[in-house]
Design an enzyme around this catalytic site. Structure first.
Site, PDB file in Angstrom:
ATOM      1  N   TYR A 106       0.892  -1.165   0.000  1.00  0.00           N
ATOM      2  CA  TYR A 106       0.000   0.000   0.000  1.00  0.00           C
ATOM      3  C   TYR A 106       0.928   1.212   0.000  1.00  0.00           C
ATOM      4  CZ  TYR A 106      -4.218   2.551   1.728  1.00  0.00           C
ATOM      5  OH  TYR A 106      -5.298   3.374   1.895  1.00  0.00           O
ATOM      6  N   ASP A 111      -5.535  -5.302  -9.226  1.00  0.00           N
ATOM      7  CA  ASP A 111      -6.071  -5.854  -7.983  1.00  0.00           C
ATOM      8  C   ASP A 111      -7.541  -5.443  -7.880  1.00  0.00           C
ATOM      9  OD1 ASP A 111      -6.321  -6.911  -5.431  1.00  0.00           O
ATOM     10  OD2 ASP A 111      -5.570  -5.096  -4.463  1.00  0.00           O
ATOM     11  N   GLU A 122     -10.923   6.667  -6.502  1.00  0.00           N
ATOM     12  CA  GLU A 122     -10.314   7.995  -6.428  1.00  0.00           C
ATOM     13  C   GLU A 122     -10.759   8.884  -7.592  1.00  0.00           C
ATOM     14  OE1 GLU A 122      -6.644   5.527  -6.006  1.00  0.00           O
ATOM     15  OE2 GLU A 122      -5.873   7.416  -5.205  1.00  0.00           O
ATOM     16  N   THR A 152      -1.994   0.314  -5.085  1.00  0.00           N
ATOM     17  CA  THR A 152      -2.491   1.183  -6.161  1.00  0.00           C
ATOM     18  C   THR A 152      -1.540   2.356  -6.375  1.00  0.00           C
ATOM     19  OG1 THR A 152      -4.705   0.593  -5.481  1.00  0.00           O
ATOM     20  CG2 THR A 152      -4.501   2.502  -6.929  1.00  0.00           C
ATOM     21  N   ARG A 197     -12.096   8.204   5.942  1.00  0.00           N
ATOM     22  CA  ARG A 197     -12.087   8.885   7.242  1.00  0.00           C
ATOM     23  C   ARG A 197     -12.325  10.374   6.988  1.00  0.00           C
ATOM     24  NH1 ARG A 197      -8.282   4.913   7.509  1.00  0.00           N
ATOM     25  NH2 ARG A 197      -6.710   6.304   6.670  1.00  0.00           N
ATOM     26  N   TYR A 202     -13.575  -4.365   6.209  1.00  0.00           N
ATOM     27  CA  TYR A 202     -12.131  -4.182   6.366  1.00  0.00           C
ATOM     28  C   TYR A 202     -11.662  -3.877   7.787  1.00  0.00           C
ATOM     29  CZ  TYR A 202     -11.525   0.954   6.634  1.00  0.00           C
ATOM     30  OH  TYR A 202     -11.500   2.255   7.031  1.00  0.00           O
ATOM     31  N   GLU A 215      -7.630  -1.718  -9.574  1.00  0.00           N
ATOM     32  CA  GLU A 215      -6.502  -1.018  -8.966  1.00  0.00           C
ATOM     33  C   GLU A 215      -5.296  -1.203  -9.865  1.00  0.00           C
ATOM     34  OE1 GLU A 215      -6.002  -2.225  -4.834  1.00  0.00           O
ATOM     35  OE2 GLU A 215      -7.494  -0.743  -4.199  1.00  0.00           O
TER      36      GLU A 215
HETATM   37 CA    CA Z   1      -4.336  -3.287  -3.848  1.00  0.00          CA
END
Ligand code: CA
Length: 424
Positions: A135, A240, A370, A356, A149, A251, A206
């Site tokens: 990540y 992905d 995004e 990504t 968030r 998650y 991704e």
């Molecule tokens: Ca990924």
């Protein structure tokens, strides 16, 4: 002459914008209508060079008495180690050179050794024992953090110290062209009392790259950051696939599970780290300084231009994102050192995704999450088609290449088309 010399030319015609000049020589596994047996080849121009034929003809005898290329995966070749990889690269490069008559002037051998890529069916080139996804794009982590968030706490405090990753699912890694089934699963709208079961309505891609472990490590014996790159065989493009609605509900607290397990697509040609060596660049400045076990210096990033395109059903593909692998905050050496610092072992063929790859602006982002700001700002293609997330029969295509002077060391592409979910 080094196999990376920009002046090298092959007797096989290579177009200027081809991804596969003699400086590249990526490995893949293929079959042809004339021969259904999977074997290993390299891409050169628009052809596949069948290494099993060269090996049988005695032109590629790397380990006496051992057939490395008449096999359905690259694992046995990779297992022979870096010295064998280098000798193979040198020998194949020599055989393909314009001035070398050995293969060039042997019409019968040439007829057996070359097949047009358009006639070859590419297979998954590896047995992949394990798959980890990092990540490592700061822009991506910031973009996602802002949406899931808030922008003040977008980047969690650990992100600048830890190359964040999770253990993915190796069993569902598929080669480019494999259809991708829209997953079913649990989702819950923020305002709903109960979760629902059904097909994902927020299916996303991704844009990633992934590296292939070429030299593993034993349990309890970490790979140091200084030697990590010598453990890496090569790289591929990776998509992905991600079900955002399933992801957002599942998650917390252990990370993604069914939102990612249904498919991960990779490009069929593995570009070696040796071919990518001329394209190393300095990565982003890392501040705060990484802890000592993650300290690297010099050019640790790779200048690889990347694009994502979307083809709605019956429509031509439109490019929806352009970005660069060189922007990644955590580099490959740091990822592998971090992965093994606990004592975790890695095995030949393990695949490690980059995460990504995104820039700061929507047109440089590697996911629809995004690009469309989680579906709130639909993407509008030139023909007027709008997308928040992927729809059935959409095809998503990733491509990428390192640009040399007058040549490209490219990855070809990874594509996948969405198939409607199974009904329950
Ligand atoms: Ca990924």
């Amino acid at each position: 002459m080094s196999p990376n010399d920009p002046k090298l030319k092959s007797f096989v015609a290579v177009a200027r914008d081809s991804h596969f000049p003699i400086q590249n020589l990526p490995y893949g596994v293929f079959t042809t209508p004339a021969n259904y047996s999977p074997r290993i080849g390299v891409a050169i121009g628009d052809q596949v060079l069948d290494l099993s034929v060269l090996e049988q003809a005695g032109l590629l005898d790397l380990v006496p008495g051992e057939r490395l290329f008449n096999r359905p995966t690259l694992n046995a070749f990779i297992e022979r180690g870096r010295d064998t990889w280098m000798r193979a690269r040198t020998a194949i490069s020599d055989l393909l050179r314009q001035e070398n008559a050995r293969l060039r002037d042997d019409a019968r051998l040439r007829a057996r050794a070359f097949a047009p890529q358009s006639a070859a069916k590419m297979l998954l080139p590896l047995t992949i024992p394990g798959y980890t996804d990092f990540y490592s794009s700061k822009a991506h982590a910031t973009n996602v953090g802002s949406m899931f968030r808030d922008s003040a706490h977008a980047l969690l405090p650990n992100w600048l110290y830890v190359p964040i990753a999770y253990n993915g699912r190796a069993s569902s890694i598929v080669v480019s062209g494999t259809p991708v089934l829209r997953p079913n699963g649990q989702t819950k709208r923020p305002d709903a009392q109960q979760p629902l079961f059904g097909s994902s309505q927020r299916l996303d891609f991704e844009l990633e790259m992934a590296f292939v472990v070429g030299v593993g490590n034993a349990l309890g014996e970490p790979i140091s950051v200084g030697t990590a790159l010598s453990h890496v065989f090569g790289m591929v493009l990776m998509n992905d696939w991600s079900a955002r609605d399933i992801q957002q509900w599942e998650y917390i607290p252990l990370g993604p599970f069914n939102s990612k397990t249904f498919a991960t697509s990779i490009s069929p040609w593995i570009v070696t780290m040796d071919a990518l060596e001329p394209f190393r660049i300095e990565g982003p400045v890392q501040n705060p300084a990484p802890l000592p076990y993650l300290e690297t210096s010099g050019p640790q990033a790779y200048d690889i231009h990347l694009e994502a395109s979307l083809a709605p059903p019956g429509k031509p593909a439109a490019t929806i994102s352009r970005t660069n692998f060189g922007t990644m905050y955590w580099n490959i050496a740091q990822q592998l050192a971090h992965h093994t610092v606990s004592g975790c072992n890695t095995r030949i063929g393990d695949l490690m995704g980059s995460g990504t790859i995104s820039g700061a602006s929507p047109d440089s982002c590697g996911s629809l999450l995004e690009i469309t700001a989680n579906g709130t700002r639909p993407l509008r293609l030139q023909d007027g088609t709008e997308r928040k997330f992927l729809e059935d029969d959409d095809e998503l295509i990733l491509t990428g290449w390192a640009q040399g002077k007058d040549y490209r060391v490219g990855f070809g592409e990874v594509r996948g088309r969405i198939v409607a979910a199974r009904s329950f």
